[in-house]
Design a protein around this motif. Structure first.
Motif, PDB file in Angstrom:
ATOM      1  N   LYS A 174      -5.483   5.789  -1.089  1.00 14.68           N
ATOM      2  CA  LYS A 174      -3.994   4.958  -1.236  1.00 14.68           C
ATOM      3  C   LYS A 174      -4.019   4.057  -2.408  1.00 14.68           C
ATOM      4  O   LYS A 174      -5.089   3.698  -2.732  1.00 14.68           O
ATOM      5  CB  LYS A 174      -3.752   4.023   0.019  1.00 14.68           C
ATOM      6  CG  LYS A 174      -4.863   3.194   0.502  1.00 14.68           C
ATOM      7  CD  LYS A 174      -4.730   2.564   1.755  1.00 14.68           C
ATOM      8  CE  LYS A 174      -5.706   1.653   2.345  1.00 14.68           C
ATOM      9  NZ  LYS A 174      -5.454   0.960   3.580  1.00 14.68           N
ATOM     10  N   ALA A 179       0.479   5.408   0.187  1.00 15.34           N
ATOM     11  CA  ALA A 179      -0.439   6.599   0.217  1.00 15.34           C
ATOM     12  C   ALA A 179      -0.276   7.581  -0.703  1.00 15.34           C
ATOM     13  O   ALA A 179       0.960   7.733  -1.343  1.00 15.34           O
ATOM     14  CB  ALA A 179      -0.304   7.476   1.800  1.00 15.34           C
ATOM     15  N   GLU A 239       0.787  -1.132  -0.055  1.00 20.15           N
ATOM     16  CA  GLU A 239       0.001   0.037   0.077  1.00 20.15           C
ATOM     17  C   GLU A 239       0.933   1.200  -0.036  1.00 20.15           C
ATOM     18  O   GLU A 239       1.955   1.441   0.851  1.00 20.15           O
ATOM     19  CB  GLU A 239      -1.029  -0.010   1.125  1.00 20.15           C
ATOM     20  CG  GLU A 239      -1.933  -1.089   1.095  1.00 20.15           C
ATOM     21  CD  GLU A 239      -2.816  -0.857   2.345  1.00 20.15           C
ATOM     22  OE1 GLU A 239      -2.895  -0.063   3.294  1.00 20.15           O
ATOM     23  OE2 GLU A 239      -3.752  -1.925   2.527  1.00 20.15           O
TER      24      GLU A 239
END
Length: 273
Positions: A65, A47, A45
């Motif tokens: 994200k 951001a 992941e």
């Protein structure tokens, strides 16, 4: 090299350092529809704020994200939260992630959104496969000098939503006893929900559902040579004459309730691409 091309390359290079695989499928998750990201395995992941030149999502229900990993054996990149023109962004910013997806290797884009229904056959919580759209947004994502390495000056829009993918999605829905409609999506700027007269007008010109996203991203995806499939969750019925006050909270609630059906179709569609 143009500034935009340099920005796309910088964003893509940053993402590759974190997740070096090549994604085949891009996914854009709309308001209240972010849980599909939970089905992505071996994921990383990132951001939005960490990616060079990426805007940051400001809308409730958009997690903000980028999620990269695998779904049904395919490498995917998913946007948990998208950008909108009404947030004060330029169309270039709104569609920048689609450009980055293409640079990463994506060839097929799956798009979801929450939309207001204008077809009296629809009910709250229904799913509508988008077969075409009407663009009523006041700015066009391809306005300005064309960058030939990103796509043609005059892209053909006779089939913005892949008929082959629509057919596969209908088969998946039927096999899983999921009722789906097909229809025309009208893209508007927002952020106000539509007046009764606006709903009537947009239905009169051929629209079945209306929303504040999707169209710019689809235009840029087609410009860059991607195949596109898109689906709306009907979160309110604006065409009715009775009281129908719409809130963003109600939109999120309806989207969350319908999400498992949409998620199943997206997941199975990725399997058969």
């Amino acid at each position: 090299m143009s500034d935009l091309v340099q920005q796309i390359a910088a964003a893509a290079n940053y993402i590759r350092k974190i997740w070096p695989a090549t994604p085949e499928v891009g996914i854009i998750l709309g308001s209240g529809l972010g849980n599909l990201a939970g089905d992505i395995t071996d994921s990383k992941e990132i951001a939005y704020g960490d990616i060079p030149h990426f805007p940051v999502s400001t809308v409730e229900g958009h997690k903000g994200k980028l999620i990269l990993g695998k779904m049904n054996g395919r490498n995917v990149v998913a946007m948990a939260g998208r950008f909108h023109f009404y947030e004060g962004l330029s169309m270039q910013q709104v569609t920048f992630p689609v450009r980055v997806m293409k640079a990463l290797g994506v060839h097929t884009l799956l798009v979801s959104n929450a939309a207001g229904g204008m077809n009296r056959a629809f009910a709250v919580g229904d799913l509508m496969i988008i077969r075409d759209h009407i663009n009523l947004q006041p700015e066009h994502p391809l306005r300005g000098p064309n960058i030939a390495e990103l796509g043609p000056r005059f892209p053909d829009m006779s089939e913005p939503y892949s008929k082959a993918l629509i057919s596969k999605a209908k088969d998946i829905a039927a096999a899983n006893n999921i009722n789906v409609h097909t229809g025309v999506y009208v893209g508007v700027q927002g952020p106000t929900f539509e007046t009764r007269a606006e709903y009537q007008y947009m239905h009169f010109i051929g629209g079945d559902a209306v929303g504040m996203s999707t169209v710019p991203e689809v235009i840029v995806a087609i410009h860059s040579g991607m195949k596109v499939f898109a689906m709306s969750v009907i979160t309110d019925i604006g065409i009715r004459e009775e009281e129908n006050i719409i809130t963003h909270e109600e939109v999120l609630e309806a989207a969350n309730a319908a999400e498992p059906k949409l998620t199943l179709i997206f997941r199975e569609l990725i399997k058969v691409l």
